[in-house]
Design a protein around this motif. Structure first.
Motif, short mmCIF file in Angstrom:
data_model
loop_
_atom_site.label_atom_id
_atom_site.label_comp_id
_atom_site.label_asym_id
_atom_site.label_seq_id
_atom_site.Cartn_x
_atom_site.Cartn_y
_atom_site.Cartn_z
N SER A 169 0.82 -1.20 0.00
CA SER A 169 0.00 0.00 0.00
C SER A 169 0.86 1.26 0.00
O SER A 169 2.02 1.24 0.39
CB SER A 169 -0.92 0.02 1.23
N LEU A 170 0.23 2.36 -0.44
CA LEU A 170 0.83 3.68 -0.39
C LEU A 170 0.05 4.53 0.60
O LEU A 170 -1.17 4.69 0.47
CB LEU A 170 0.79 4.34 -1.77
N LEU A 171 0.76 5.08 1.58
CA LEU A 171 0.22 6.12 2.45
C LEU A 171 0.88 7.41 1.98
O LEU A 171 2.09 7.58 2.13
CB LEU A 171 0.53 5.84 3.92
N THR A 172 0.12 8.33 1.38
CA THR A 172 0.73 9.44 0.67
C THR A 172 1.45 10.40 1.60
O THR A 172 2.53 10.90 1.27
CB THR A 172 -0.31 10.21 -0.16
N GLY A 173 0.87 10.71 2.76
CA GLY A 173 1.54 11.62 3.69
C GLY A 173 0.65 12.02 4.84
O GLY A 173 -0.58 12.15 4.67
N ASN A 174 1.26 12.19 6.04
CA ASN A 174 0.54 12.65 7.23
C ASN A 174 -0.68 11.80 7.55
O ASN A 174 -1.72 12.30 7.99
CB ASN A 174 0.13 14.12 7.08
N VAL A 175 -0.56 10.50 7.31
CA VAL A 175 -1.62 9.54 7.64
C VAL A 175 -1.42 9.08 9.08
O VAL A 175 -0.30 8.79 9.50
CB VAL A 175 -1.60 8.33 6.68
N PHE A 176 -2.51 9.01 9.83
CA PHE A 176 -2.46 8.52 11.20
C PHE A 176 -3.10 7.13 11.26
O PHE A 176 -4.28 6.96 10.98
CB PHE A 176 -3.21 9.46 12.14
N MET A 177 -2.26 6.15 11.62
CA MET A 177 -2.73 4.78 11.93
C MET A 177 -2.13 4.44 13.29
O MET A 177 -1.17 3.70 13.38
CB MET A 177 -2.26 3.79 10.87
N LYS A 178 -2.69 4.97 14.34
CA LYS A 178 -2.05 4.90 15.65
C LYS A 178 -2.61 3.78 16.53
O LYS A 178 -2.22 3.66 17.70
CB LYS A 178 -2.19 6.25 16.35
N HIS A 179 -3.51 2.97 15.98
CA HIS A 179 -4.16 1.92 16.76
C HIS A 179 -4.20 0.63 15.93
O HIS A 179 -3.91 0.65 14.74
CB HIS A 179 -5.58 2.34 17.13
N PRO A 180 -4.56 -0.50 16.53
CA PRO A 180 -4.67 -1.74 15.76
C PRO A 180 -5.64 -1.58 14.58
O PRO A 180 -6.80 -1.21 14.77
CB PRO A 180 -5.19 -2.75 16.79
N CYS A 181 -5.15 -1.82 13.37
CA CYS A 181 -5.96 -1.69 12.16
C CYS A 181 -5.16 -2.30 11.02
O CYS A 181 -3.98 -2.63 11.18
CB CYS A 181 -6.30 -0.22 11.86
N PHE A 182 -5.80 -2.43 9.85
CA PHE A 182 -5.14 -3.09 8.72
C PHE A 182 -5.42 -2.34 7.43
O PHE A 182 -6.59 -2.03 7.12
CB PHE A 182 -5.61 -4.52 8.57
N VAL A 183 -4.36 -2.05 6.66
CA VAL A 183 -4.48 -1.48 5.32
C VAL A 183 -3.69 -2.35 4.37
O VAL A 183 -2.47 -2.52 4.53
CB VAL A 183 -3.97 -0.03 5.27
N GLY A 184 -4.36 -2.92 3.38
CA GLY A 184 -3.70 -3.76 2.40
C GLY A 184 -4.15 -3.43 0.99
O GLY A 184 -5.33 -3.14 0.76
N ASP A 185 -3.21 -3.42 0.04
CA ASP A 185 -3.50 -3.24 -1.38
C ASP A 185 -4.33 -1.98 -1.62
O ASP A 185 -5.30 -1.99 -2.38
CB ASP A 185 -4.24 -4.48 -1.91
N SER A 186 -3.92 -0.89 -0.97
CA SER A 186 -4.72 0.33 -0.97
C SER A 186 -3.84 1.56 -1.15
O SER A 186 -2.61 1.50 -1.02
CB SER A 186 -5.50 0.44 0.35
#
Length: 242
Positions: free
Chosen positions: A132-149
């Motif tokens: 995946s691409l997180l373009t910038g200033n993304v907050f994922m500060k807790h248990p979670c899942f990002v795939g193929d996104s």
């Protein structure tokens, strides 16, 4: 009526709602992410171009190393950590991966292969990212899942949110995946050319805790999502979803 045969994304190249510029502002995201978004005609191209760059070393040659990897962080394969980025003790990163300047990958986070974490992101305990691409200033500060996104700037991903990249409506899930993911736009099924495709989330969207995104979800920038358990399809820019 929804068409039975998927329309190739190349046949809809002029469709503004499939262009990266509809979802993301590319300025101020550093040289690699800015160039990546500019080089892709469709949002469906981003993941493949990024994977090719990471695989052939373009990202490493273009951006270089210089960030901090704390003792106790676990790195496998090629991991580029730009100056000003930090991987904390207890985090795990499996390359090829690019971690851009200003990003912090915290203890207990897992970043997996063929991912680019753009500048200024915060990846916290229990968060997992892959392909995946997180373009910038993304907050994922807790248990979670990002795939193929692809996730836009200033997106907040709440606790226990998840993208889903595999179809599960045609019997048992196969690995490697064989069923192509399509998206629905104005009643037409549009081909993504991919068997794993999660979501496109535009700039400045906040996903409330527990939100699950169906395969092929497209969320325009500035969309307001109220607490709910499942979202799918195309949401235009500035939508309000209850």
């Amino acid at each position: 009526m929804q068409s039975e045969i998927p329309v190739p994304s190349t046949a809809l190249a002029a469709e503004a709602r499939l262009a990266p510029a509809y979802y993301f502002r590319s300025d101020g995201l550093g040289p690699y992410v800015t160039a990546l978004l500019a080089s892709c005609q469709s949002v469906f191209d981003i993941k493949a171009v990024m994977a090719a760059d990471l695989g052939n070393g373009a990202a490493r040659l273009r951006d270089g190393h210089g960030g901090v990897v704390e003792d106790g962080a676990v790195l496998h394969g090629e991991v580029v950590v730009q100056a000003g980025a930090r991987i904390e003790a207890g985090a795990q990163v499996v390359g090829p991966v690019l971690i851009c300047t200003g990003t912090v990958v915290s203890a207990g986070a897992l970043v997996r292969d063929h991912s680019v974490i753009g500048p200024g992101c915060r990846i916290g305990f229990g968060a997992e990212i892959t392909r995946s691409l997180l373009t910038g200033n993304v907050f994922m500060k807790h248990p979670c899942f990002v795939g193929d996104s692809v996730i836009g700037r200033r997106v907040n991903i709440g606790s226990f949110c998840s993208t889903t990249g595999l179809r599960c409506d045609r019997g048992p899930v196969a690995e490697p995946a064989i069923e192509e993911i399509t998206v629905n736009l104005d009643g037409q099924r549009i081909s993504t050319g991919q068997t794993k495709f999660g979501a496109i989330v535009g700039d400045e969207v906040a996903l409330p805790a527990g939100t699950v995104l169906s395969p092929g979800t497209l969320i325009g920038p500035g969309t307001v999502v109220y607490p709910r358990d499942h979202i799918g399809g195309f949401l235009p820019a500035g939508s309000r979803v209850r």
